[in-house]
Design an enzyme around this catalytic site. Structure first.
Site, PDB file in Angstrom:
ATOM      1  N   ALA A 186      18.399   0.279 -29.371  1.00 25.70           N
ATOM      2  CA  ALA A 186      17.943  -0.333 -29.070  1.00 25.70           C
ATOM      3  C   ALA A 186      16.247  -0.267 -28.553  1.00 25.70           C
ATOM      4  O   ALA A 186      15.047  -0.434 -28.908  1.00 25.70           O
ATOM      5  CB  ALA A 186      18.950  -1.417 -28.493  1.00 25.70           C
ATOM      6  N   GLY A 225      22.978   3.769 -31.034  1.00 25.92           N
ATOM      7  CA  GLY A 225      22.638   3.803 -32.352  1.00 25.92           C
ATOM      8  C   GLY A 225      23.771   5.043 -33.356  1.00 25.92           C
ATOM      9  O   GLY A 225      23.378   5.729 -33.787  1.00 25.92           O
ATOM     10  N   VAL A 278      21.287  -2.455 -35.329  1.00 27.50           N
ATOM     11  CA  VAL A 278      20.853  -1.383 -34.139  1.00 27.50           C
ATOM     12  C   VAL A 278      21.631  -1.880 -33.441  1.00 27.50           C
ATOM     13  O   VAL A 278      22.976  -3.345 -32.613  1.00 27.50           O
ATOM     14  CB  VAL A 278      19.796  -2.600 -33.264  1.00 27.50           C
ATOM     15  CG1 VAL A 278      19.181  -2.150 -31.908  1.00 27.50           C
ATOM     16  CG2 VAL A 278      18.518  -2.530 -34.423  1.00 27.50           C
ATOM     17  N   CYS A 279      22.791  -0.846 -32.399  1.00 31.18           N
ATOM     18  CA  CYS A 279      23.262  -0.938 -31.207  1.00 31.18           C
ATOM     19  C   CYS A 279      23.370  -0.458 -30.165  1.00 31.18           C
ATOM     20  O   CYS A 279      21.953   0.209 -30.333  1.00 31.18           O
ATOM     21  CB  CYS A 279      24.617  -0.313 -31.755  1.00 31.18           C
ATOM     22  SG  CYS A 279      24.737   1.775 -31.790  1.00 31.18           S
ATOM     23  N   GLY A 280      23.344  -0.130 -28.950  1.00 36.21           N
ATOM     24  CA  GLY A 280      23.390   0.489 -27.726  1.00 36.21           C
ATOM     25  C   GLY A 280      22.412   1.499 -28.121  1.00 36.21           C
ATOM     26  O   GLY A 280      21.585   1.848 -27.068  1.00 36.21           O
TER      27      GLY A 280
END
Length: 89
Positions: free
Chosen positions: A39, A10, A6-8
């Site tokens: 996220a 995607g 996951v990242c801010g």
């Protein structure tokens, strides 16, 4: 086993982490479905594990899934150590 990276947004960070996790799992002979998400999308998904940058801990605190937070996403050793520690417990 299902793992979410996951990242801010995607895109970049979660995909980079996914590729690293895929490589580690292949080296260890562990079968898992690894998906890269932002996220917000991760909050609506169930999984066995979430791996994300340490700066996302507050964004993911409400998600009831075990989480591994990575401090240096370019440090393969950190990612491998934390992932293997989780897998071996």
């Amino acid at each position: 086993m299902e793992i979410l990276t996951v990242c801010g947004m995607g895109f970049g960070t979660s995909l980079m982490l996914k590729m690293t996790v895929d490589d580690i799992l292949a080296e260890e002979g562990v079968k898992a479905e690894v998906s890269a998400l932002d996220a917000g999308s991760a909050k609506g998904r169930s999984a066995d594990l979430i791996m994300a940058s340490a700066d996302l801990d507050s964004a993911l605190e409400s998600v009831d899934v075990p989480k591994i937070y990575i401090h240096n996403l370019t440090d393969t050793d950190e990612i491998k150590e934390k992932l293997l520690q989780y897998l071996n417990k």
